[in-house]
Motif scaffolding. Sequence first.
Motif, PDB file in Angstrom:
ATOM      1  N   SER A 182     -29.837 -28.988  -6.370  1.00  0.00           N
ATOM      2  CA  SER A 182     -28.601 -28.813  -5.592  1.00  0.00           C
ATOM      3  C   SER A 182     -28.895 -28.154  -4.244  1.00  0.00           C
ATOM      4  O   SER A 182     -28.155 -28.326  -3.294  1.00  0.00           O
ATOM      5  N   ASP A 183     -29.959 -27.375  -4.185  1.00  0.00           N
ATOM      6  CA  ASP A 183     -30.262 -26.544  -3.019  1.00  0.00           C
ATOM      7  C   ASP A 183     -29.044 -25.785  -2.515  1.00  0.00           C
ATOM      8  O   ASP A 183     -28.801 -25.679  -1.313  1.00  0.00           O
ATOM      9  N   ILE A 184     -28.274 -25.249  -3.421  1.00  0.00           N
ATOM     10  CA  ILE A 184     -27.209 -24.329  -2.999  1.00  0.00           C
ATOM     11  C   ILE A 184     -27.848 -23.125  -2.323  1.00  0.00           C
ATOM     12  O   ILE A 184     -28.879 -22.650  -2.763  1.00  0.00           O
ATOM     13  N   THR A 190     -33.368 -28.170 -10.178  1.00  0.00           N
ATOM     14  CA  THR A 190     -34.748 -27.736  -9.905  1.00  0.00           C
ATOM     15  C   THR A 190     -34.941 -27.086  -8.539  1.00  0.00           C
ATOM     16  O   THR A 190     -36.075 -26.776  -8.164  1.00  0.00           O
ATOM     17  N   HIS A 191     -33.866 -26.910  -7.790  1.00  0.00           N
ATOM     18  CA  HIS A 191     -34.018 -26.200  -6.509  1.00  0.00           C
ATOM     19  C   HIS A 191     -32.670 -25.611  -6.103  1.00  0.00           C
ATOM     20  O   HIS A 191     -31.735 -26.325  -5.785  1.00  0.00           O
ATOM     21  N   MET A 192     -32.591 -24.293  -6.109  1.00  0.00           N
ATOM     22  CA  MET A 192     -31.374 -23.619  -5.640  1.00  0.00           C
ATOM     23  C   MET A 192     -31.687 -22.164  -5.336  1.00  0.00           C
ATOM     24  O   MET A 192     -32.758 -21.660  -5.673  1.00  0.00           O
ATOM     25  N   HIS A 193     -30.750 -21.531  -4.659  1.00  0.00           N
ATOM     26  CA  HIS A 193     -30.918 -20.139  -4.233  1.00  0.00           C
ATOM     27  C   HIS A 193     -29.774 -19.313  -4.824  1.00  0.00           C
ATOM     28  O   HIS A 193     -28.626 -19.470  -4.392  1.00  0.00           O
ATOM     29  N   LEU A 194     -30.090 -18.431  -5.755  1.00  0.00           N
ATOM     30  CA  LEU A 194     -29.040 -17.633  -6.399  1.00  0.00           C
ATOM     31  C   LEU A 194     -28.164 -16.879  -5.398  1.00  0.00           C
ATOM     32  O   LEU A 194     -26.939 -16.881  -5.528  1.00  0.00           O
ATOM     33  N   THR A 197     -41.508 -23.715  -3.067  1.00  0.00           N
ATOM     34  CA  THR A 197     -41.400 -23.498  -1.631  1.00  0.00           C
ATOM     35  C   THR A 197     -40.682 -24.698  -1.008  1.00  0.00           C
ATOM     36  O   THR A 197     -40.233 -25.593  -1.719  1.00  0.00           O
ATOM     37  N   HIS A 198     -40.522 -24.646   0.309  1.00  0.00           N
ATOM     38  CA  HIS A 198     -39.885 -25.742   1.040  1.00  0.00           C
ATOM     39  C   HIS A 198     -40.932 -26.478   1.864  1.00  0.00           C
ATOM     40  O   HIS A 198     -41.879 -25.867   2.353  1.00  0.00           O
ATOM     41  N   LEU A 199     -40.729 -27.765   2.035  1.00  0.00           N
ATOM     42  CA  LEU A 199     -41.686 -28.568   2.807  1.00  0.00           C
ATOM     43  C   LEU A 199     -40.963 -29.661   3.596  1.00  0.00           C
ATOM     44  O   LEU A 199     -40.205 -30.450   3.021  1.00  0.00           O
ATOM     45  N   GLY A 234     -39.519 -28.299  -2.129  1.00  0.00           N
ATOM     46  CA  GLY A 234     -38.155 -28.703  -1.799  1.00  0.00           C
ATOM     47  C   GLY A 234     -38.103 -29.568  -0.549  1.00  0.00           C
ATOM     48  O   GLY A 234     -38.738 -29.239   0.451  1.00  0.00           O
ATOM     49  N   HIS A 235     -37.399 -30.679  -0.641  1.00  0.00           N
ATOM     50  CA  HIS A 235     -37.033 -31.571   0.478  1.00  0.00           C
ATOM     51  C   HIS A 235     -38.027 -32.697   0.754  1.00  0.00           C
ATOM     52  O   HIS A 235     -37.694 -33.859   0.559  1.00  0.00           O
ATOM     53  N   CYS A 236     -39.202 -32.424   1.296  1.00  0.00           N
ATOM     54  CA  CYS A 236     -40.216 -33.480   1.506  1.00  0.00           C
ATOM     55  C   CYS A 236     -39.651 -34.705   2.230  1.00  0.00           C
ATOM     56  O   CYS A 236     -39.802 -35.835   1.771  1.00  0.00           O
TER      57      CYS A 236
HETATM   58 ZN   LIG Z   1     -33.915 -24.327  -0.535  1.00  0.00          ZN
END
Ligand SMILES: [Zn+2]
Length: 414
Positions: free
Chosen positions: A311-313, A61-65, A222-224, A260-262
């Motif tokens: 994964s937040d790759i 549910t969170h990654m960067h292609l 988004t990221h938080l 993302g993150h929190c």
């Molecule tokens: Zn991210």
Amino acid sequence: MIIAGTLLLPDTDSERPGVRLAQGWLRTEGGRIVEVHEGGLPASFDLGGDGHLISPGFIDTHMHLPQFDLIGAHGMSLLDWLDQVTFPNEARWADPDYALTMTERVIDQLLSVGTTSFVGYATVHHEATKRALDCCARRGLRAVVGQVLIDQEAPDSMLRDADECIAETELLLNDWPSHPEQRTPGNRVSTAVTPRFAITCSEGLLKAAGDLAKKHDAYIQTHLAEMLPELEAVAKLHGGPDYTSVYHRAGLLSPRTLLGHCIYLSDNERRLIAETSSVAAHCPTANSFLRSGTMNREQLSGAGITLSLGSDIGGGYERSMVRVARSMIEATLHAQCLAPSASESWWQATAGNADALGWPGTGRIQENAEADLVVIQPDIRWQTAHNPLGMVMFAWDDRWVNATVVNGEVAYSQ
Ligand SMILES: [Zn+2]
């Protein structure tokens, strides 16, 4: 197609959500699971067999292609890592052909580790994002991909005019809507309104993004609150009372919002996230890799917040959601929280993530669910282990992924 083995079925009996192991088989037809049977294996089948595990496909549910090519750039904190490694890599997506070939490459990697669905960031480039969306649809994945919104505090190569990138996002929303009934049948791809994070977005851009998402009832990612220096920068740029309020003021918190993150949140912020039914995406591997901190899952879920896992790759270094789930257990232990079991962790990486995204027919083995499946053949004696699923999870080897089925079709096979 008939797939047989030890099925990972939804565990409806236990107090906490999870999966349970049961020998049996399932049949798929037209992209759906149409039959599920517990018991002995049938005389003939197409995939699986004795000693094979049949799991729902994993959901990230969170990654960067564009960040799959920068995994492992360690030794920096988030803001330095963005400037020195991430933005220069993402600038390469100015070339749409490059973006397309890279997306193909990334999808190959995802399928090889059993990931059949994901929510991800593209870059600030419109054509590149379009190519990535097209590619996901052609390959059959269930995916949400967004064009990144940035209009300040970034290198020139990443800066965009706010009005222009909002207009481009709206074009994508028209072609790739969030609501299934607005999409053409069989298309499982949507876009998301994607302000990168509060530092790189002006107040005006955030507000326009919130308005646009509301108009289309669209996904937002988004990221938080990933790390402390980020909180200071956000306070300087956007004022108080806290980071989450910046997004709340802009109308960016909704049940379709993935944050993302929190990691660093006050009681007030947790309350805002819970009240708006926004989702907090836990990214344990990235949190440890960039030394950002540790998310306290118990504190967030105790406040009524829905959690997902990502994964937040490439801040995260693990492509396999099994290993990300394992890191989630480890991170939870470090935060002195009650650690989720292997069963609950497996559920999180499949049905739990699907539920967080509002996908009730994805990520689970049951009749009428989408036929996104992984056939796993461990080379260890997991069946007689004290904790069979724990053994599979902690001894995990990507080479065990025998086949990955996407939308009823074998999309990867060893
Ligand atoms: Zn991210």
